[in-house]
Design a protein around this motif. Structure first.
Motif, PDB file in Angstrom:
ATOM      1  N   GLN A  58       0.824  -1.208   0.000  1.00 32.20           N
ATOM      2  CA  GLN A  58       0.000   0.000   0.000  1.00 32.20           C
ATOM      3  C   GLN A  58       0.861   1.261   0.000  1.00 32.20           C
ATOM      4  N   ALA A  59       1.954   1.224   0.767  1.00 31.00           N
ATOM      5  CA  ALA A  59       2.848   2.380   0.804  1.00 31.00           C
ATOM      6  C   ALA A  59       3.503   2.609  -0.546  1.00 31.00           C
ATOM      7  N   CYS A  60       3.836   1.527  -1.239  1.00 32.50           N
ATOM      8  CA  CYS A  60       4.448   1.634  -2.570  1.00 32.50           C
ATOM      9  C   CYS A  60       3.489   2.269  -3.561  1.00 32.50           C
ATOM     10  N   LEU A  61       2.219   1.931  -3.469  1.00 29.03           N
ATOM     11  CA  LEU A  61       1.223   2.513  -4.366  1.00 29.03           C
ATOM     12  C   LEU A  61       0.993   3.986  -4.052  1.00 29.03           C
ATOM     13  N   ALA A  62       1.054   4.333  -2.766  1.00 23.60           N
ATOM     14  CA  ALA A  62       0.685   5.680  -2.357  1.00 23.60           C
ATOM     15  C   ALA A  62       1.801   6.697  -2.538  1.00 23.60           C
ATOM     16  N   SER A  63       3.070   6.290  -2.414  1.00 22.15           N
ATOM     17  CA  SER A  63       4.168   7.256  -2.488  1.00 22.15           C
ATOM     18  C   SER A  63       5.424   6.571  -2.986  1.00 22.15           C
ATOM     19  N   THR A  64       6.428   7.383  -3.271  1.00 23.31           N
ATOM     20  CA  THR A  64       7.699   6.837  -3.746  1.00 23.31           C
ATOM     21  C   THR A  64       8.387   6.045  -2.641  1.00 23.31           C
ATOM     22  N   LEU A  65       9.292   5.164  -3.053  1.00 24.00           N
ATOM     23  CA  LEU A  65       9.970   4.293  -2.100  1.00 24.00           C
ATOM     24  C   LEU A  65      10.890   5.084  -1.175  1.00 24.00           C
ATOM     25  N   SER A  66      10.953   4.632   0.060  1.00 23.68           N
ATOM     26  CA  SER A  66      11.872   5.229   1.024  1.00 23.68           C
ATOM     27  C   SER A  66      12.048   4.235   2.162  1.00 23.68           C
ATOM     28  N   GLY A  67      13.033   4.477   2.987  1.00 22.83           N
ATOM     29  CA  GLY A  67      13.186   3.673   4.184  1.00 22.83           C
ATOM     30  C   GLY A  67      14.215   2.577   4.106  1.00 22.83           C
ATOM     31  N   LEU A  68      14.947   2.454   2.984  1.00 20.99           N
ATOM     32  CA  LEU A  68      15.985   1.424   2.907  1.00 20.99           C
ATOM     33  C   LEU A  68      17.259   1.959   3.573  1.00 20.99           C
ATOM     34  N   VAL A  69      17.706   1.272   4.601  1.00 20.27           N
ATOM     35  CA  VAL A  69      18.870   1.712   5.378  1.00 20.27           C
ATOM     36  C   VAL A  69      20.053   0.825   5.033  1.00 20.27           C
ATOM     37  N   HIS A  70      21.201   1.468   4.764  1.00 19.28           N
ATOM     38  CA  HIS A  70      22.424   0.749   4.396  1.00 19.28           C
ATOM     39  C   HIS A  70      22.855  -0.187   5.531  1.00 19.28           C
ATOM     40  N   GLY A  71      23.206  -1.409   5.158  1.00 20.48           N
ATOM     41  CA  GLY A  71      23.718  -2.367   6.114  1.00 20.48           C
ATOM     42  C   GLY A  71      22.676  -3.231   6.785  1.00 20.48           C
ATOM     43  N   THR A  72      21.410  -2.944   6.578  1.00 19.51           N
ATOM     44  CA  THR A  72      20.344  -3.761   7.174  1.00 19.51           C
ATOM     45  C   THR A  72      20.173  -5.047   6.377  1.00 19.51           C
ATOM     46  N   PRO A  73      19.502  -6.058   6.970  1.00 21.36           N
ATOM     47  CA  PRO A  73      19.252  -7.298   6.213  1.00 21.36           C
ATOM     48  C   PRO A  73      18.519  -7.062   4.902  1.00 21.36           C
ATOM     49  N   VAL A  74      17.580  -6.113   4.894  1.00 22.05           N
ATOM     50  CA  VAL A  74      16.844  -5.842   3.650  1.00 22.05           C
ATOM     51  C   VAL A  74      17.807  -5.311   2.593  1.00 22.05           C
ATOM     52  N   HIS A  75      18.700  -4.416   2.973  1.00 19.83           N
ATOM     53  CA  HIS A  75      19.675  -3.873   2.034  1.00 19.83           C
ATOM     54  C   HIS A  75      20.568  -4.972   1.488  1.00 19.83           C
ATOM     55  N   GLN A  76      20.977  -5.878   2.336  1.00 18.50           N
ATOM     56  CA  GLN A  76      21.812  -6.996   1.897  1.00 18.50           C
ATOM     57  C   GLN A  76      21.049  -7.891   0.921  1.00 18.50           C
ATOM     58  N   ASN A  77      19.770  -8.117   1.197  1.00 19.91           N
ATOM     59  CA  ASN A  77      18.963  -8.933   0.291  1.00 19.91           C
ATOM     60  C   ASN A  77      18.790  -8.243  -1.062  1.00 19.91           C
ATOM     61  N   VAL A  78      18.667  -6.915  -1.040  1.00 20.32           N
ATOM     62  CA  VAL A  78      18.561  -6.166  -2.297  1.00 20.32           C
ATOM     63  C   VAL A  78      19.829  -6.343  -3.115  1.00 20.32           C
ATOM     64  N   ASP A  79      20.990  -6.204  -2.473  1.00 12.12           N
ATOM     65  CA  ASP A  79      22.255  -6.400  -3.171  1.00 12.12           C
ATOM     66  C   ASP A  79      22.359  -7.799  -3.760  1.00 12.12           C
ATOM     67  N   GLY A  80      21.968  -8.801  -2.955  1.00 16.61           N
ATOM     68  CA  GLY A  80      22.058 -10.175  -3.433  1.00 16.61           C
ATOM     69  C   GLY A  80      21.169 -10.429  -4.631  1.00 16.61           C
TER      70      GLY A  80
END
Length: 1120
Positions: A584-606
């Motif tokens: 829902q957040a993706c539909l409503a506004s541009t992406l934000s909230g990705l923090v360098h070094g977090t597991p999500v960031h690592q998964n994005v890199d992978g």
């Protein structure tokens, strides 16, 4: 003296004689009361509003007439008493006289049946059924129950058309048959095809009739005694309607793929007449040897079998004249018992490969057979479970029309198996059923299968089961696998199949702004969300457990599919809830909230390294500034093969990273750091790794297109694929398709020099979709991506959709019809004037008022035509305007404006009808003809019949386009505004006041039908809003009659509308009157008496209930 007198009477039999005389005299007196003008009205008032007291009174009279020898000797008295008690007295309190409704226009109107004036198109009376059924084939999944809607629709039209159940059932059968014949071989694409149409004809229509027979109550006082007689009468009407179907040979011709099934249905009747048991092995032998019997079956044989299986009729149908023709060949010498079939399964035969193959191709014919295979799917060995599940989800689901309502529920049960009593594992018990459930998920993934669940009202239950599967398998590591036929199935596969299917049940890629802004006025289905689906599921559960609620067979059967008797909510699935909030957040506004070094960031890199590993090895390109720290090159390792291997992550972790991955890739392409072809290849790599990620890709691109921040992509054939090879052909075909509407198609390339462009997200998405192969494995994913691509392209500036159609036509020619038709629909998305023109074409085609390109015969044939596609001789041909409208309206955002256009088009059509009636030639003919008065009545009656068809068409369009929310706005806001405004309908013509009178009656029909479609006519409304909305409209009418509101419309139109609407409500929807405040009803009654409409004023009071009986009695007495 008393004692002497008593003895004297006993000795001389005088007391007995006196008793006999008293019985006869009292009965005669009661008959006189019932026949007297005043007392009969008072008794009728009591009968209608005090049913329990009247029932006790009639039972005593019946007891008297049956036990009294005196009355039995006077045979005339009991017969008259019975007739008057139940059928014919106090007629002025009844409003079943349609003549009252039209007396102001044409006295004697009822001398001419309405169908007489519809020419060859008697089916025009049932146009709402045709439109609703065709709308079901659009492909949009509905959470409602088509059986309930269809049965309510038939009841409504029966009441409004004042027809018999025979005519109502025949109208339903004819509409369903037209639905099948309209596209015997529909165009290919991610749209419902023939199986969905056959489901409606052979399952949904039959179940709707069963619902009518079960729920409809006779309008008789002695209900307990008369119900069985009523059901027998309705059963006879059903039989005669089925017998009359035999007269329509052209409608009964089975499509090529159904010929075998039709022959089998005829074979069953022939075997029955021969004396052989239908369930014998010989019947299994005929199932796989069509040459064993020489005959030709048709669709009526299939309809009759569907009715017999649900006990609506019995096997006496096999003896109907002409039902069975042909002969059986001799039984072969080889033992038919050795032929694999359902009879072998019932006898306990193991599921060998040959038997599984046979049962997968031949649907189960009885609930017993289905229950047997379902038991194997739940309790058999692992291999048997898989085989049984594949059998249930094959022919028995799609072509098992006689038991389809049970099959769909068994499928839902297979997706939500109960926890074993002795289960003690640490993992969720669903994991042990992963292999079997994956077979079910792939088996029901086709468009037609999803539509079948939608028609049967099981979308909420199916969604609940899928959410549980996604929650469990999305948290599993990918090393949980199953192997079948050499193919490895992982937890990611099970998750993806369940997740893709779940998202197809609601408009996941539509911005929530669409239904937040419009609220109840949003297009039907746009409110579908996970919360709403679970709310419906829980409501079904509550309804089945509420002892005070009216028995509902459909709800009861829906709850049979729920293994969990507890309500569930989105909070019950925390992993799914996290993804849904991110979505829902993706539909409503541009992406934000990705923090360098977090597991999500690592998964994005992978994931980025997996997608673009070939580029990473050859180049040192960064993913661009959009994602800080993410790269397309080595970010932490030198580039070993292990590093670039697919990451071993649970599905939910991957889904959380996908939006950032797609954003990084699209940003890199936008900054020329990634070639378009490499972008498409990388996205395909991601979708192949986790097919469920396709859903997030779709929603991300859909949201980004609406932001308008991306540069256009030039479809030049170098960077992006070029549509130039067949774009002109697409344009020509679009013009052919919309030719019947008179709408101009904008040129795709002005001056021939414009270069084709698409918004970058759309270009990326279409490039991704054309990388898929059109095979069985990709079909279930394209069924999600195809409609999403169409919606996305339709929302972009013209000519985005034609460009997409041209590109896809180059990819796969067999989808060209679907794609070109989709492109033609976008003509109406970008131009309100073209929508208005399309509506005018619909009304003109239906009423036969059009000029050049549409047939002037009118009726359903002109409105909906005979299908669409290049399989017709001569290639593509103009599509009927009704089909175009049903495929366009869901994408029209301003449905309030759409409703105003519908109302305007309807009134313009009524104006044309009135002008035709009052033309100079007809006036001269009336003056010079000996029977001029009768000619006038016939002409006006014909005009009324046409106006009624126009009202039905308009009401159906409003109902389908916006549902009950839009109808509420229509009745509470639009119609009052219409009457407060001035409308010069008589300018420039000689029709005069006839236009306004005819228009008033058309509006009355229109309003009544809108309310009926939205809230029904039963005493228990489908929504509590009905009473409030109807009362507010009645209050408006009463205030205007009292002079408290100043009207702007013509007074003749106003009077025609008020008398017409109230007369129709009293006759067709009397339960509405009971929900209106008694003070409002009395005010309306006083106003009607001022207009000399005494009968209608009295009928209105009679229908209000006990509270209005005093006022009704006073009016009866004052009238004498």
């Amino acid at each position: 003296m008393d004692t002497d007198g008593e003895g004297y009477c006993q000795r001389n039999g005088y007391g007995e004689k006196l008793q006999k005389i008293n019985s006869a005299k009292s009965t005669e007196l009661i008959l006189q009361f019932m026949q007297h003008k005043v007392t009969s009205k008072l008794l009728s008032l009591a009968r209608e509003n005090m049913p329990s007291h009247w029932g006790s009174f009639t039972q005593r009279l019946q007891l008297l007439s049956s036990n009294s020898m005196t009355l039995r000797n006077l045979s005339v008295l009991p017969e008259m008493l019975q007739h008057l008690l139940f059928y014919d007295f106090g007629g002025s309190c009844k409003s079943g006289k349609h003549m009252e409704f039209c007396a102001f226009i044409a006295p004697g109107f009822m001398a001419f049946p309405a169908c007489q004036f519809l020419g060859s198109s008697r089916s025009s009376l049932w146009i709402p059924i045709d439109l609703y059924l065709e709308d079901c084939i659009d492909g949009s999944v509905a959470a409602t129950n088509a059986i309930e809607i269809l049965s309510g629709l038939v009841r409504t039209l029966k009441a409004v058309n004042d027809s018999t159940w025979h005519d109502a059932f025949l109208g339903l059968w004819m509409a369903s048959l037209r639905l099948v014949q309209r596209e015997r071989d529909p165009h290919e694409g991610p749209v419902p095809r023939l199986d969905s149409r056959l489901c409606i004809l052979l399952s949904i229509a039959t179940l709707a009739i069963a619902d009518i027979i079960e729920e409809e109550k006779p309008d008789l006082v002695d209900e307990v005694k008369q119900t069985n007689q009523w059901k027998e009468k309705v059963g006879r009407d059903l039989v005669t309607s089925l017998q009359q179907l035999g007269d329509y040979d052209s409608l009964l011709v089975p499509p090529p793929s159904v010929i075998s099934a039709a022959n089998q249905a005829a074979a069953k009747a022939m075997i029955f007449l021969s004396g052989l048991p239908v369930g014998c092995a010989y019947f299994d032998w005929t199932n796989i040897n069509d040459n064993s019997i020489s005959f030709s079956g048709n669709l009526r044989h299939l309809i009759v079998e569907s009715c017999i299986s649900r006990k609506l009729i019995d096997t006496s149908a096999y003896f109907w004249p002409g039902y069975v023709s042909g002969k059986m060949k001799p039984i072969p010498h080889t033992s038919p018992g050795q032929v694999p079939g359902w009879s072998m399964l019932i006898k306990g035969a193991p599921l060998t490969p040959s038997l599984v193959n046979t049962l997968s191709k031949s649907p189960a014919s009885s609930l017993t057979e289905l229950e047997k295979i379902f038991e194997v799917a739940l309790n058999g060995s692992d291999d048997e479970k898989v085989s049984a599940a594949s059998i249930i989800c094959s022919a028995s689901l799609i072509r098992g029309w006689c038991i389809q309502e049970h099959t769909v529920r068994f499928v839902v049960k297979l997706l939500s198996p109960p926890v074993p009593i002795d289960y003690s594992g640490n993992d969720n018990h669903l994991i042990s059923h992963g292999h079997m459930m994956n077979v079910v998920l792939t088996g029901i993934s086709s468009v037609d299968c999803v539509q079948v669940f939608s028609y049967h009202g099981l979308v909420p239950e199916l969604a609940g089961a899928l959410m549980a599967i996604c929650e469990v398998f999305g948290a599993c590591v990918p090393n949980i696998t199953w192997t079948t036929s050499g193919e490895e199935i992982t937890a990611l596969s099970v998750f993806s199949n369940a997740f893709i299917l779940l998202l197809r049940l609601w408009k996941f890629n539509h911005p929530p702004l669409e239904y937040c802004i419009m609220g109840d006025g949003a297009p039907v289905g746009s409110q579908l969300t996970p919360e709403y689906l679970l709310l419906l599921r829980n409501a079904h559960l509550f309804s089945s457990c509420n002892p005070m609620r009216k028995h509902d067979r459909n709800v009861e059967m829906s709850t049979m599919s729920m293994t969990s008797a507890q309500p569930i909510f989105v909070d019950s699935f925390p992993k799914l809830k996290v993804w849904y909030r991110q979505h829902q957040a993706c539909l409503a506004s541009t992406l934000s909230g990705l923090v360098h070094g977090t597991p999500v960031h690592q998964n994005v890199d992978g994931l980025l390294n997996m997608m673009f590993r070939k580029i990473s090895r050859g180049h040192g390109q960064s993913a661009g500034p959009g994602i800080s720290g993410s790269s397309l090159s080595n970010s932490s390792a030198p580039g070993s093969e292990d590093y670039y291997a697919r990451p071993m992550l649970p599905a939910w972790d991957i889904m959380e990273a996908v939006p950032f991955v797609v954003d990084a890739a699209l940003s890199a392409c936008s900054h020329d750091k990634l070639f378009p072809r490499e972008l498409a290849t990388g996205l395909k790599e991601l979708a192949d790794f986790l097919p469920a990620s396709l859903a997030t890709i779709v929603s991300y691109f859909s949201a980004e297109v609406t932001r308008g921040v991306w540069k256009p992509a030039f479809m030049n054939g170098t960077d992006w694929p070029s549509p130039a090879a067949n774009l002109s052909t697409v344009e020509d075909n679009i013009k052919k398709i919309v030719a019947a509407t008179g709408v101009d198609v904008p040129s795709l390339a002005a001056g021939g020099s414009s270069q084709a462009t698409l918004p970058l997200p759309l270009a990326a998405f279409v490039s991704l979709t054309i990388t898929y192969k059109l095979d069985k494995a990709s079909e279930r994913f394209l069924n999600l991506a195809g409609p999403a691509l169409e919606n996305l392209a339709a929302s972009c500036p013209w000519p985005s959709m034609p460009i997409v159609a041209a590109l896809w036509t180059q990819k796969v020619k067999r989808w060209s019809d679907f794609l070109v038709f989709s492109a033609s629909r976008t003509v109406f998305h970008h131009n309100n004037d073209s929508v208005a023109q399309l509506l005018r074409s619909c009304f003109a085609a239906t009423l036969g008022l059009s000029d050049a390109q549409i047939s002037t015969n009118g009726g359903v044939g002109s409105l909906l035509g005979h299908g669409f596609g290049s399989h017709f001789s001569g290639g593509l041909s103009p599509v009927a305007p009704g089909i175009l409208y049903l495929r366009v309206y869901r994408c029209i955002k301003d449905i309030i404006l759409l409703t105003e256009e519908i109302l305007s088009s309807m009134m313009q059509s009524v104006k044309q009808i009135a002008v035709g009636v009052s033309s100079k030639e007809k006036i001269e003919k009336m003056k010079n003809t000996k029977h001029g008065l009768r000619y006038s009545q016939a002409s006006l009656a014909a005009a009324m019949a046409q106006a009624k068809v126009a009202a039905a068409l308009g009401a159906t369009f409003v109902w389908l386009s916006g549902g009950s929310g839009l109808i509420q706005a229509l009745i509470q806001e639009m119609l009052p505004s219409w009457f407060l405004s001035s409308h010069k309908l008589d300018e420039g013509n000689s029709a005069g006041s006839l236009i306004y009178i005819l228009g008033g009656y058309a509006l009355a029909y229109f309003t009544l039908l809108c309310g009926m479609f939205a809230w029904g006519i039963d005493s228990a409304p489908v929504s509590k809003r009905r009473a409030r909305i109807i009362e507010s409209h009645m209050e408006f009418l009463a205030s205007a009659i009292d002079g408290k509101i100043s009207l702007g419309c013509d007074l003749a139109m106003w009077r025609a509308y008020v008398t017409g609407f109230l007369g129709l409500v009293v006759r067709c929807a009397p339960d509405w009157v009971k929900e209106v405040n008694v003070g409002v009803v009395k005010r309306l009654s006083r106003g009607l008496r001022q207009w000399k409409e005494d009968d209608l004023a009295l009928a209105l009071l009679c229908k209000r209930g006990v509270e209005a009986m005093g006022a009704a009695a006073e009016m009866i007495l004052a009238g004498e």
